[in-house]
Design a protein around this motif. Structure first.
Motif, PDB file in Angstrom:
ATOM      1  N   ASP A 440       0.844  -1.049  -0.003  1.00 36.24           N
ATOM      2  CA  ASP A 440       0.176   0.080   0.065  1.00 36.24           C
ATOM      3  C   ASP A 440       1.057   1.201  -0.122  1.00 36.24           C
ATOM      4  O   ASP A 440       1.765   1.422   0.766  1.00 36.24           O
ATOM      5  CB  ASP A 440      -0.965  -0.071   1.082  1.00 36.24           C
ATOM      6  N   SER A 441       0.917   2.231  -0.940  1.00 30.19           N
ATOM      7  CA  SER A 441       1.633   3.247  -0.954  1.00 30.19           C
ATOM      8  C   SER A 441       1.355   4.161  -0.117  1.00 30.19           C
ATOM      9  O   SER A 441       2.343   4.961   0.386  1.00 30.19           O
ATOM     10  CB  SER A 441       1.331   3.884  -2.440  1.00 30.19           C
ATOM     11  N   ALA A 442       0.327   4.131   0.947  1.00 33.65           N
ATOM     12  CA  ALA A 442       0.099   4.966   2.036  1.00 33.65           C
ATOM     13  C   ALA A 442       1.055   4.701   3.161  1.00 33.65           C
ATOM     14  O   ALA A 442       1.328   5.400   3.790  1.00 33.65           O
ATOM     15  CB  ALA A 442      -1.457   4.763   2.473  1.00 33.65           C
ATOM     16  N   THR A 443       1.499   3.678   2.989  1.00 30.08           N
ATOM     17  CA  THR A 443       2.576   2.855   4.080  1.00 30.08           C
ATOM     18  C   THR A 443       4.069   3.256   3.801  1.00 30.08           C
ATOM     19  O   THR A 443       5.041   2.845   4.217  1.00 30.08           O
ATOM     20  CB  THR A 443       2.511   1.620   4.584  1.00 30.08           C
ATOM     21  N   ALA A 444       4.173   3.663   2.338  1.00 28.56           N
ATOM     22  CA  ALA A 444       5.579   3.721   1.976  1.00 28.56           C
ATOM     23  C   ALA A 444       5.697   5.209   1.762  1.00 28.56           C
ATOM     24  O   ALA A 444       5.108   6.068   1.509  1.00 28.56           O
ATOM     25  CB  ALA A 444       5.643   3.392   0.483  1.00 28.56           C
ATOM     26  N   ALA A 445       7.207   5.528   2.141  1.00 28.22           N
ATOM     27  CA  ALA A 445       7.588   6.881   2.105  1.00 28.22           C
ATOM     28  C   ALA A 445       8.026   7.226   0.551  1.00 28.22           C
ATOM     29  O   ALA A 445       7.956   8.290   0.086  1.00 28.22           O
ATOM     30  CB  ALA A 445       8.918   7.186   3.024  1.00 28.22           C
ATOM     31  N   ILE A 446       8.560   6.137  -0.004  1.00 29.10           N
ATOM     32  CA  ILE A 446       8.891   6.312  -1.570  1.00 29.10           C
ATOM     33  C   ILE A 446       8.535   5.251  -2.280  1.00 29.10           C
ATOM     34  O   ILE A 446       8.463   4.086  -1.757  1.00 29.10           O
ATOM     35  CB  ILE A 446      10.522   6.273  -1.493  1.00 29.10           C
ATOM     36  N   VAL A 447       7.772   5.649  -3.634  1.00 30.23           N
ATOM     37  CA  VAL A 447       7.451   4.498  -4.492  1.00 30.23           C
ATOM     38  C   VAL A 447       7.993   4.993  -5.906  1.00 30.23           C
ATOM     39  O   VAL A 447       7.524   6.015  -6.154  1.00 30.23           O
ATOM     40  CB  VAL A 447       5.525   4.426  -4.490  1.00 30.23           C
ATOM     41  N   SER A 465      12.052   0.030 -10.423  1.00 21.88           N
ATOM     42  CA  SER A 465      11.171  -0.018  -9.564  1.00 21.88           C
ATOM     43  C   SER A 465      11.450  -0.616  -8.177  1.00 21.88           C
ATOM     44  O   SER A 465      11.937  -1.482  -7.905  1.00 21.88           O
ATOM     45  CB  SER A 465       9.910  -1.001 -10.250  1.00 21.88           C
ATOM     46  N   LEU A 466      11.087   0.282  -7.295  1.00 16.43           N
ATOM     47  CA  LEU A 466      11.313  -0.233  -5.825  1.00 16.43           C
ATOM     48  C   LEU A 466      10.404   0.584  -4.846  1.00 16.43           C
ATOM     49  O   LEU A 466       9.732   1.696  -5.320  1.00 16.43           O
ATOM     50  CB  LEU A 466      12.839   0.059  -5.398  1.00 16.43           C
ATOM     51  N   SER A 467      10.342   0.357  -3.430  1.00 14.26           N
ATOM     52  CA  SER A 467       9.701   0.965  -2.475  1.00 14.26           C
ATOM     53  C   SER A 467      10.492   1.101  -1.381  1.00 14.26           C
ATOM     54  O   SER A 467      11.198   0.404  -0.866  1.00 14.26           O
ATOM     55  CB  SER A 467       8.163   0.302  -2.424  1.00 14.26           C
ATOM     56  N   VAL A 468      10.171   2.193  -0.841  1.00 17.09           N
ATOM     57  CA  VAL A 468      10.990   2.279   0.831  1.00 17.09           C
ATOM     58  C   VAL A 468       9.880   2.769   1.818  1.00 17.09           C
ATOM     59  O   VAL A 468       9.102   3.578   1.489  1.00 17.09           O
ATOM     60  CB  VAL A 468      11.994   3.460   0.678  1.00 17.09           C
ATOM     61  N   GLY A 483      24.238   4.010 -11.597  1.00 19.89           N
ATOM     62  CA  GLY A 483      22.732   4.753 -11.808  1.00 19.89           C
ATOM     63  C   GLY A 483      22.147   5.122 -10.622  1.00 19.89           C
ATOM     64  O   GLY A 483      21.306   5.842 -10.458  1.00 19.89           O
ATOM     65  N   LYS A 484      22.895   4.891  -9.286  1.00 15.04           N
ATOM     66  CA  LYS A 484      22.239   5.098  -7.921  1.00 15.04           C
ATOM     67  C   LYS A 484      22.158   6.594  -7.692  1.00 15.04           C
ATOM     68  O   LYS A 484      21.502   7.177  -7.354  1.00 15.04           O
ATOM     69  CB  LYS A 484      23.089   4.675  -7.092  1.00 15.04           C
ATOM     70  N   THR A 485      23.206   7.360  -8.300  1.00 17.16           N
ATOM     71  CA  THR A 485      23.372   8.931  -8.205  1.00 17.16           C
ATOM     72  C   THR A 485      22.145   9.368  -8.654  1.00 17.16           C
ATOM     73  O   THR A 485      21.401  10.407  -8.263  1.00 17.16           O
ATOM     74  CB  THR A 485      24.580   9.592  -8.580  1.00 17.16           C
ATOM     75  N   THR A 486      21.927   8.999 -10.014  1.00 17.45           N
ATOM     76  CA  THR A 486      20.762   9.632 -10.881  1.00 17.45           C
ATOM     77  C   THR A 486      19.498   9.232 -10.255  1.00 17.45           C
ATOM     78  O   THR A 486      18.369   9.973 -10.119  1.00 17.45           O
ATOM     79  CB  THR A 486      20.718   8.986 -12.161  1.00 17.45           C
ATOM     80  N   LEU A 487      19.316   8.088  -9.568  1.00 13.78           N
ATOM     81  CA  LEU A 487      18.194   7.487  -8.942  1.00 13.78           C
ATOM     82  C   LEU A 487      17.978   8.530  -8.048  1.00 13.78           C
ATOM     83  O   LEU A 487      16.649   8.953  -7.747  1.00 13.78           O
ATOM     84  CB  LEU A 487      18.197   6.200  -8.563  1.00 13.78           C
ATOM     85  N   ILE A 488      18.865   8.802  -7.040  1.00 19.51           N
ATOM     86  CA  ILE A 488      18.690   9.640  -5.858  1.00 19.51           C
ATOM     87  C   ILE A 488      18.495  11.017  -6.275  1.00 19.51           C
ATOM     88  O   ILE A 488      17.589  11.652  -5.573  1.00 19.51           O
ATOM     89  CB  ILE A 488      19.885   9.460  -4.855  1.00 19.51           C
ATOM     90  N   GLU A 489      18.983  11.627  -7.342  1.00 23.83           N
ATOM     91  CA  GLU A 489      18.673  12.949  -7.752  1.00 23.83           C
ATOM     92  C   GLU A 489      17.177  13.044  -8.385  1.00 23.83           C
ATOM     93  O   GLU A 489      16.568  13.999  -8.134  1.00 23.83           O
ATOM     94  CB  GLU A 489      19.698  13.378  -8.857  1.00 23.83           C
ATOM     95  N   ILE A 490      16.698  11.877  -8.733  1.00 24.74           N
ATOM     96  CA  ILE A 490      15.281  12.004  -9.235  1.00 24.74           C
ATOM     97  C   ILE A 490      14.539  11.808  -8.000  1.00 24.74           C
ATOM     98  O   ILE A 490      13.435  12.575  -7.847  1.00 24.74           O
ATOM     99  CB  ILE A 490      14.908  10.641  -9.904  1.00 24.74           C
ATOM    100  N   LEU A 491      14.665  11.156  -6.737  1.00 24.88           N
ATOM    101  CA  LEU A 491      13.957  11.297  -5.542  1.00 24.88           C
ATOM    102  C   LEU A 491      14.079  12.489  -4.893  1.00 24.88           C
ATOM    103  O   LEU A 491      13.044  12.849  -4.281  1.00 24.88           O
ATOM    104  CB  LEU A 491      14.548   9.952  -4.686  1.00 24.88           C
ATOM    105  N   VAL A 502       7.214   8.523  -9.805  1.00 29.05           N
ATOM    106  CA  VAL A 502       7.895   8.549  -8.454  1.00 29.05           C
ATOM    107  C   VAL A 502       7.022   9.277  -7.579  1.00 29.05           C
ATOM    108  O   VAL A 502       6.307  10.259  -7.887  1.00 29.05           O
ATOM    109  CB  VAL A 502       9.255   9.297  -8.691  1.00 29.05           C
ATOM    110  N   SER A 503       6.777   8.608  -6.317  1.00 30.46           N
ATOM    111  CA  SER A 503       5.962   9.451  -5.333  1.00 30.46           C
ATOM    112  C   SER A 503       6.914   9.610  -3.878  1.00 30.46           C
ATOM    113  O   SER A 503       7.546   8.299  -3.703  1.00 30.46           O
ATOM    114  CB  SER A 503       4.935   8.604  -4.862  1.00 30.46           C
TER     115      SER A 503
END
Length: 741
Positions: A440-447, A465-468, A483-491, A502-503
């Motif tokens: 449930d995206s309501a329990t995730a800080a990041i989707v 695709s991942l959830s935190v 690609g981790k720095t690009t992913l973090i900058e997107i977040l 991205v949420s």
């Protein structure tokens, strides 16, 4: 594991002291001290279960059976090897490695921390004074004598309280005798010192160690303090309660001769008036110290009676999680829930009568309307600052629990104990959050769903695709170019993905919603600073931009060990200092979600361990941390889950230890070449492979117990090391190339 291995009975070292478990947050924490080195650790329930049973009599097999019955899970071979190696390296096992013990024999005097408006001034080592007092008072400090003495002191204080009205009326005339003012305040200062020595005497009587007495000031208030080490190691909670209550008992004992003298002197006598003022001050001080507010004695007495560490902070965190419907609130045991909900009511029940008493005294001591003016001024001093900040759109300063002079001494050589996650949860004992539980995206800080990002012909993120989860410490691992720095900058909202969704905290980060940005903290590898500003000025500027109180900047300076560099311009800071300043800037406004990019790079080992503790603390408060690192051992020790990236793709997501377990790789045993040859090693039972690496013969086996038993018979135990699979092996197996490549 073989019968030979399981039949061994390792023993805990004689110099290891283990304290009882205390509730902190939602979990039990057990203090452990290596008395030979002074190093202190904290264990979760499962690690404590094993260490306490290593008595040299019980076999590992018997302990394993008890462990399985208690926790419904058996310890595997790798888990036993990791755990015993870790205990041995910390000097907790008999015959294990230990740090140089010589340093423990010396009392290291802590430096005074002088500042404005708060600081500590170390005055003297109380050991000689307390040693003398213990010798004199030892006949009294027995249960048979102490209980009647305590009851008598309670009766004396009740009698004094019965005369408080008369004492108050006489003390109002004290101003007419200005010549006696120095004497009264000198005696009051002596009583404060006796109060702190009382803590030290009782603490040492029960096996603690009083290490320093000093003057602590938080202007306009000031007072003495006495640091008593090892209180958490007292086996009985009532001994801890008695140590916390010793100061109040010393205060009442100090009052006895003065009350007798006051009662004997005739009314109107100048000396009687001065003593009345002294008794009023001491009575008010006793009642104030009994309030259940940190760091007062009453708070410590209540905390130890309930067997809860950091009661006020834990209560505040739980209520905050409950109000915000944080899933972490459901993990608290019933005892913790009752205590954390009742504590604010108990505190209010004590504080309100105390405030009423102060108001009564001020109205009686000052003629109308001056009494009301004094009360109004006191209320204004306490209410106005947070009210002004709120009206200006700033959050009030966060109330944190001050370290107790009795309960939380300055550590000698404290370091975290990164125990294997397969044996338990992390030391905070927060439950691991599984990927398949985040539905449930309501329990995730990041989707993140099917995110792609390209730079020309280079694909930095390929269908990621991942959830935190909220309150999760999540690691993003991978070599340069993964690609981790690009992913973090997107977040973080710094880059817009080419496709996918991205949420972050329920919003799309690229929209740059200021309401969301205020809840996010970011530390980058190349942190930018305001030039020509000092470190403190830089943090004050960042705090102001986020609407955080100015005091948060100074608290961050102290938390990250930058006090000595607070007045240094940022361009003159060293690389490690700039790294710590960047992390402090990311956390100064207490964000709900923190992004840390290689946070431990350029930090020395001590600062690195301190940051580990801080990250655990932030996570335990329900905050979410996403961080990238090249330190795979760090990720294995800290992270609830990790995502491994390679070539722009997420190749694995999961609990670090579960990923390691999935490899099913053999254990490697390293033996000095001069002790055993490759040929001899290959002939041992259980050996899958043997080869030479540098100065060691490396033996691969899936039966480490059998092989170690055979190797020790041939080569002895000196110099033998074992290595189990790690996240680096996981990465190598998933990508086919070395992590550092």
């Amino acid at each position: 594991m073989t019968a030979t291995w399981l039949d061994q009975s390792p023993a805990r070292a004689a110099h290891v002291a283990i304290g009882p478990g205390m509730l902190r947050g939602a979990a039990l924490v057990y203090p452990v001290k290596n008395t030979s080195t002074g190093a202190r650790y904290e264990l979760g329930p499962r690690e404590h279960f094993v260490l306490e049973r290593l008595d040299g009599i019980r076999t590992l097999d018997a302990i394993g059976v008890d462990y399985a019955a208690a926790f419904d899970k058996r310890l595997g071979e790798t888990a036993w090897l990791q755990l015993l190696s870790l205990f041995g390296s910390r000097g907790l096992l008999s015959g294990g490695e230990a740090a140089e013990p010589a340093a423990a024999a010396k009392r290291v005097k802590r430096e005074s921390k002088k500042g404005f408006p708060a600081g500590d001034i170390v005055m003297f080592d109380p050991e000689p004074v307390i040693g003398f007092l213990l010798r004199v008072l030892r006949p009294v400090l027995t249960r048979r004598v102490a209980i009647p003495v305590v009851l008598a002191l309670i009766a004396v204080e009740a009698v004094i309280l019965a005369h408080v009205g008369e004492l108050a009326r006489e003390s109002w005339h004290f101003a007419k005798q200005p010549s006696l003012i120095p004497m009264v305040f000198s005696l009051y200062g002596v009583s404060l010192l006796i109060h702190e020595l009382g803590h030290g005497v009782i603490g040492e009587r029960f096996g603690g160690r009083a290490t320093e007495v000093g003057l602590r000031y938080r202007l306009p208030a000031l007072g003495f303090y006495c640091t008593v080490e090892d209180m958490p190691l007292f086996r009985s909670r009532w001994r801890r309660v008695a140590t916390a209550a010793a100061g109040v008992a010393a205060d009442v004992a100090f009052q006895v001769p003065f009350y007798v003298l006051w009662a004997a002197l005739p009314a109107g006598d100048a000396t009687r008036t001065a003593i009345a003022m002294l008794l009023m001050y001491k009575t008010a001080g006793i009642l104030f110290n009994l309030l259940p507010l940190p760091p007062l004695d009453g708070y410590l007495m209540l905390s130890h009676a309930l067997n809860i560490s950091r009661l006020a902070v834990s209560s505040g965190v739980y209520i905050s999680q409950l109000v915000h419907r944080n899933p972490a609130a459901r993990r608290y045991p019933r005892r913790a829930v009752v205590a954390y909900l009742c504590y604010p009511l108990i505190a209010a029940g004590f504080v309100l009568p105390a405030v009423s008493g102060v108001c009564w005294y001020l109205l009686s001591a000052f003629p109308s309307p001056y009494g009301w003016l004094v009360i109004g001024a006191l209320v204004l001093l306490n209410v106005a600052p947070p009210l002004v900040k709120r009206l200006r759109g700033k959050r009030p300063a966060q109330v944190t629990e001050a370290p107790s002079p009795v309960e939380t001494p300055e550590p000698v050589a404290t370091e975290p104990l990164p125990l294997p996650a397969r044996l338990s949860t992390s030391l905070s004992t927060r439950e691991k959050v599984r990927m398949d539980a985040i539905t449930d995206s309501a329990t995730a800080a990041i989707v993140v769903q099917h995110v792609r990002k390209t730079y020309g012909a280079v694909s930095a993120c390929r269908d990621v695709s991942l959830s935190v989860a909220e309150g999760e410490l999540f690691g993003v691992l991978g070599p340069n170019g993964a690609g981790k720095t690009t992913l973090i900058e997107i977040l973080e909202g710094l880059r817009r993905p080419d496709s996918g969704t991205v949420s972050v905290l329920g919003a799309e980060p690229w929209q740059r919603d200021s309401r969301v940005l205020l809840r996010i903290g970011v530390q980058t590898q190349a942190s930018a600073f305001f030039t020509r500003l000092t470190a403190l000025e830089h943090l004050e500027t960042v705090a102001a931009l986020y609407g955080a109180p100015r005091r948060a900047a100074r608290e961050a300076i102290e938390r990250f060990g930058l006090t000595a560099s607070a007045g240094t311009r940022v361009e003159r800071l060293s690389g490690g200092q700039r790294q710590r300043l960047g992390i402090a800037a990311a956390l100064v406004h207490d964000p709900d979600l923190v992004f840390l990019d290689e946070p431990t790079a350029a930090l020395d080992p001590r600062a690195r361990l301190d940051l580990w503790d801080l990250m655990r603390e932030i996570r335990d408060r329900g905050k979410t941390i996403v961080y990238t690192t090249h330190q795979l051992d760090e990720a294995e020790a800290l992270c609830d889950r990790v995502a491994i990236m390679s070539g722009g793709r997420v190749v694995a997501v999961g609990d670090p230890l579960e990923l390691v377990d999935s490899l099913d790789q053999p254990v490697r045993v390293f033996v000095p070449c001069e002790r055993i040859s490759v040929g001899a090693a290959r002939g041992l039972p259980g050996v899958e492979e043997a080869r030479t690496e540098g100065a060691s013969t490396v033996i691969a086996t899936r039966a480490p117990g059998l092989v170690l038993s055979a190797v020790t018979e041939i080569a002895g135990v000196q110099g033998i090391r074992t290595r189990t699979a790690s996240l680096e092996d996981v990465y190598l197996a998933l990508t086919g190339k070395d992590f550092a490549a």
